[in-house]
Design a protein around this motif. Structure first.
Motif, mmCIF file in Angstrom:
data_model
loop_
_atom_site.group_PDB
_atom_site.id
_atom_site.type_symbol
_atom_site.label_atom_id
_atom_site.label_comp_id
_atom_site.label_asym_id
_atom_site.label_seq_id
_atom_site.Cartn_x
_atom_site.Cartn_y
_atom_site.Cartn_z
ATOM 1 N N GLY A 33 0.818 -1.212 0.000
ATOM 2 C CA GLY A 33 0.000 0.000 0.000
ATOM 3 C C GLY A 33 0.849 1.257 0.000
ATOM 4 N N LEU A 34 1.919 1.277 0.798
ATOM 5 C CA LEU A 34 2.814 2.432 0.830
ATOM 6 C C LEU A 34 3.531 2.612 -0.504
ATOM 7 N N HIS A 61 1.030 4.018 -2.974
ATOM 8 C CA HIS A 61 0.759 5.417 -2.668
ATOM 9 C C HIS A 61 1.908 6.293 -3.185
ATOM 10 N N LEU A 67 1.808 6.424 -7.036
ATOM 11 C CA LEU A 67 0.715 7.273 -7.489
ATOM 12 C C LEU A 67 1.049 8.749 -7.295
ATOM 13 N N TYR A 68 1.662 9.101 -6.185
ATOM 14 C CA TYR A 68 2.063 10.475 -5.893
ATOM 15 C C TYR A 68 3.044 10.986 -6.954
#
Length: 78
Positions: free
Chosen positions: A13-14, A17, A20-21
């Motif tokens: 998940g990290l 994230h 995506l950032y």
């Protein structure tokens, strides 16, 4: 085993994230550069080249809009 599953999903998940950032930042930088070009295809290509030059010169994110605006003002359709 439960801790392993929690750790793997948290790391995944990290990572997602962060990925995506970074992608969103690239998209917004590209859209910013293209916004100075309008509909002119040659100027669009020029502005994308200038965006790459800004990355190579490590122009700070806060200064990027002004830097691209100066580059767009110096554009001459040859």
């Amino acid at each position: 085993m439960d801790y392993f599953i929690i750790a793997v999903t948290t790391v995944a998940g990290l990572y997602f994230h962060g990925w995506l950032y970074v992608r969103i930042r690239r998209w917004t930088d590209r859209d910013l550069a293209l916004s100075f070009a309008g509909k002119d295809e040659q100027k669009r290509e020029f502005m994308l080249q200038r965006l790459e030059a800004a990355k190579a010169q490590k122009v700070k994110r806060k200064e990027l809009a002004a830097w691209l605006e100066r580059e767009a003002a110096g554009y001459s359709a040859a």
